[in-house]
Design a protein around this motif. Structure first.
Motif, PDB file in Angstrom:
ATOM      1  N   SER A   2       0.828  -1.190   0.000  1.00 25.93           N
ATOM      2  CA  SER A   2       0.000   0.000   0.000  1.00 25.93           C
ATOM      3  C   SER A   2       0.867   1.247   0.000  1.00 25.93           C
ATOM      4  N   ALA A   3       0.276   2.356  -0.499  1.00 29.48           N
ATOM      5  CA  ALA A   3       1.024   3.616  -0.548  1.00 29.48           C
ATOM      6  C   ALA A   3       1.297   4.119   0.856  1.00 29.48           C
ATOM      7  N   ALA A   4       2.435   4.803   1.015  1.00 32.11           N
ATOM      8  CA  ALA A   4       2.790   5.353   2.315  1.00 32.11           C
ATOM      9  C   ALA A   4       1.810   6.452   2.703  1.00 32.11           C
ATOM     10  N   VAL A   5       1.523   6.554   3.985  1.00 33.62           N
ATOM     11  CA  VAL A   5       0.660   7.613   4.496  1.00 33.62           C
ATOM     12  C   VAL A   5       1.352   8.955   4.299  1.00 33.62           C
ATOM     13  N   SER A   6       0.620   9.921   3.744  1.00 34.41           N
ATOM     14  CA  SER A   6       1.198  11.232   3.474  1.00 34.41           C
ATOM     15  C   SER A   6       1.024  12.146   4.682  1.00 34.41           C
ATOM     16  N   VAL A   7       2.131  12.682   5.167  1.00 34.43           N
ATOM     17  CA  VAL A   7       2.131  13.541   6.353  1.00 34.43           C
ATOM     18  C   VAL A   7       2.881  14.829   6.022  1.00 34.43           C
ATOM     19  N   ALA A   8       2.338  15.948   6.491  1.00 34.08           N
ATOM     20  CA  ALA A   8       3.038  17.232   6.383  1.00 34.08           C
ATOM     21  C   ALA A   8       3.508  17.658   7.757  1.00 34.08           C
ATOM     22  N   VAL A   9       4.742  18.131   7.830  1.00 30.31           N
ATOM     23  CA  VAL A   9       5.265  18.727   9.068  1.00 30.31           C
ATOM     24  C   VAL A   9       5.599  20.175   8.755  1.00 30.31           C
ATOM     25  N   ALA A  10       5.115  21.070   9.610  1.00 29.55           N
ATOM     26  CA  ALA A  10       5.304  22.494   9.367  1.00 29.55           C
ATOM     27  C   ALA A  10       5.884  23.156  10.610  1.00 29.55           C
ATOM     28  N   GLY A  11       6.730  24.158  10.391  1.00 26.62           N
ATOM     29  CA  GLY A  11       7.255  24.915  11.521  1.00 26.62           C
ATOM     30  C   GLY A  11       8.750  24.774  11.708  1.00 26.62           C
ATOM     31  N   VAL A  12       9.157  24.373  12.906  1.00 24.32           N
ATOM     32  CA  VAL A  12      10.547  24.474  13.349  1.00 24.32           C
ATOM     33  C   VAL A  12      11.430  23.370  12.768  1.00 24.32           C
ATOM     34  N   HIS A  13      12.440  23.785  12.006  1.00 18.89           N
ATOM     35  CA  HIS A  13      13.465  22.895  11.464  1.00 18.89           C
ATOM     36  C   HIS A  13      14.825  23.438  11.915  1.00 18.89           C
ATOM     37  N   VAL A  14      15.651  22.577  12.490  1.00 19.92           N
ATOM     38  CA  VAL A  14      16.898  22.988  13.129  1.00 19.92           C
ATOM     39  C   VAL A  14      18.015  22.024  12.749  1.00 19.92           C
ATOM     40  N   LEU A  15      19.221  22.533  12.628  1.00 21.94           N
ATOM     41  CA  LEU A  15      20.398  21.681  12.540  1.00 21.94           C
ATOM     42  C   LEU A  15      21.035  21.620  13.920  1.00 21.94           C
ATOM     43  N   ASP A  16      21.062  20.427  14.507  1.00 19.81           N
ATOM     44  CA  ASP A  16      21.691  20.224  15.808  1.00 19.81           C
ATOM     45  C   ASP A  16      23.134  19.767  15.639  1.00 19.81           C
ATOM     46  N   THR A  17      24.014  20.303  16.460  1.00 20.25           N
ATOM     47  CA  THR A  17      25.383  19.804  16.564  1.00 20.25           C
ATOM     48  C   THR A  17      25.567  19.254  17.972  1.00 20.25           C
ATOM     49  N   HIS A  18      25.756  17.946  18.082  1.00 20.95           N
ATOM     50  CA  HIS A  18      25.924  17.275  19.367  1.00 20.95           C
ATOM     51  C   HIS A  18      27.412  17.163  19.676  1.00 20.95           C
ATOM     52  N   VAL A  19      27.793  17.544  20.867  1.00 18.72           N
ATOM     53  CA  VAL A  19      29.175  17.418  21.315  1.00 18.72           C
ATOM     54  C   VAL A  19      29.163  16.528  22.554  1.00 18.72           C
TER      55      VAL A  19
END
Length: 312
Positions: A2-19
């Motif tokens: 079956s086709a994958a469920v379509s989901v939208a995510v809106a808002g906060v997108h961040v690049l994290d740097t873990h140390v």
């Protein structure tokens, strides 16, 4: 298949740097050797979308990033997970949102964070038909839009038959609740952490605090509570789901992973308790590595983990 469920995510997108392995901040201009430095895609929209993609959803991201090298890295990491990033607008006037997370040996993780382009995303940035074929819309960081605009966005998703969810980014306090209040009646699932629930409502326990948020308009409140697991509250019931017993490496992104697992479970028809257990299992994958994209996991492996691993 079956086709994958379509989901939208809106808002906060961040690049994290873990140390990893930060025992202290060196004095003056001195240096310090650490165990690992790693970058990962994150944010209440970006991190949740990444885990949803790992769990078999067709994910589209909407938000704003800069035109800087941080954006190139963040977009590459999201594309590598199969996420459609065409809805992430490029803004030359602001930098891409980013965080630096020095993780101490005991697991504590203070953070330096730059809001950047996340503060520039507006409702008008979405095309009128952007949500027409999605089954679910997850809005991460509605406080940047404000309650009326966030409520309008969620209402647009509901109008095309999608379910909706919210995850807050800021610490909880009554002023924040007032700021996003207009969005709650359009929200099927509110996905805060324990500190946010107590701060938003002034309640002395999670169950009563979550119920207050339901009474404020949210259809269901699923609260993450760290090592305690999760508490799910509706107008009719309160469900407690324990966390899994694992060796924790870094808890960054665990809340986003819980949200993704919980929403994935609900989208395939699981009960609230079953979906929360799947959410806790997804969070456990993330806690055992660095970032939401650490390791290799998918829906089948997370289910198998949930069946085989004891809870706390």
């Amino acid at each position: 298949m079956s086709a994958a469920v379509s989901v939208a995510v809106a808002g906060v997108h961040v690049l994290d740097t873990h140390v990893i392995g930060v025992e202290s901040i060196p004095s003056g201009s001195q240096g310090q050797l650490v165990e690992t430095i790693r970058m990962s895609a994150a944010g209440t929209a970006g991190g949740t979308g990444l885990v949803l993609a790992r769990l078999g959803c067709a994910v589209r991201s909407f938000g704003a990033v800069g035109t800087d090298p941080i954006a190139e890295t963040l977009l590459a990491l999201l594309r590598a997970e199969g996420i459609d990033v065409g809805g992430l607008l490029r803004r030359a006037d602001v930098q891409t949102s980013a965080s630096v997370l020095p993780v101490r040996p005991n697991g504590d993780r203070p953070a330096w964070h730059c809001i950047g382009a996340n503060g520039a995303f507006a409702l008008d940035d979405l095309a009128p038909d952007a949500l027409d074929d999605v089954a679910h819309l997850h809005l991460g960081g509605p406080e940047f839009l404000g309650g009326p605009a966030a409520g309008e966005l969620l209402a647009r998703a509901r109008a095309v038959g999608a379910t909706t969810s919210l995850d807050l980014l800021a610490p909880g306090d009554p002023d924040l609740l007032a700021w996003v209040a207009d969005a709650l009646p359009q929200c099927d699932y509110l996905l805060p952490n324990d500190e946010q629930v107590l701060g938003l409502t002034g309640a002395s326990d999670l169950a009563s605090g979550a119920l207050a948020l339901v009474q404020a308009g949210a259809g269901c409140v699923a609260v993450t509570a760290g090592a305690r697991g999760a508490v799910v509250v509706t107008a009719e019931e309160t469900i407690e789901v324990p966390a899994f017993a694992i060796d924790v490496v870094d808890t960054t992104g665990c809340g986003d992973a819980f949200s993704a697992g919980f929403l994935r479970g609900r989208l395939e028809g699981l009960s609230l308790a079953e979906a929360a257990r799947l959410g806790c299992a997804a969070a456990a994958q993330v806690a055992a590595g660095l970032g939401t994209d650490a390791g290799s996991y998918d829906l089948d492996s997370v289910r198998a983990f949930a069946e085989a691993t004891p809870t706390r």
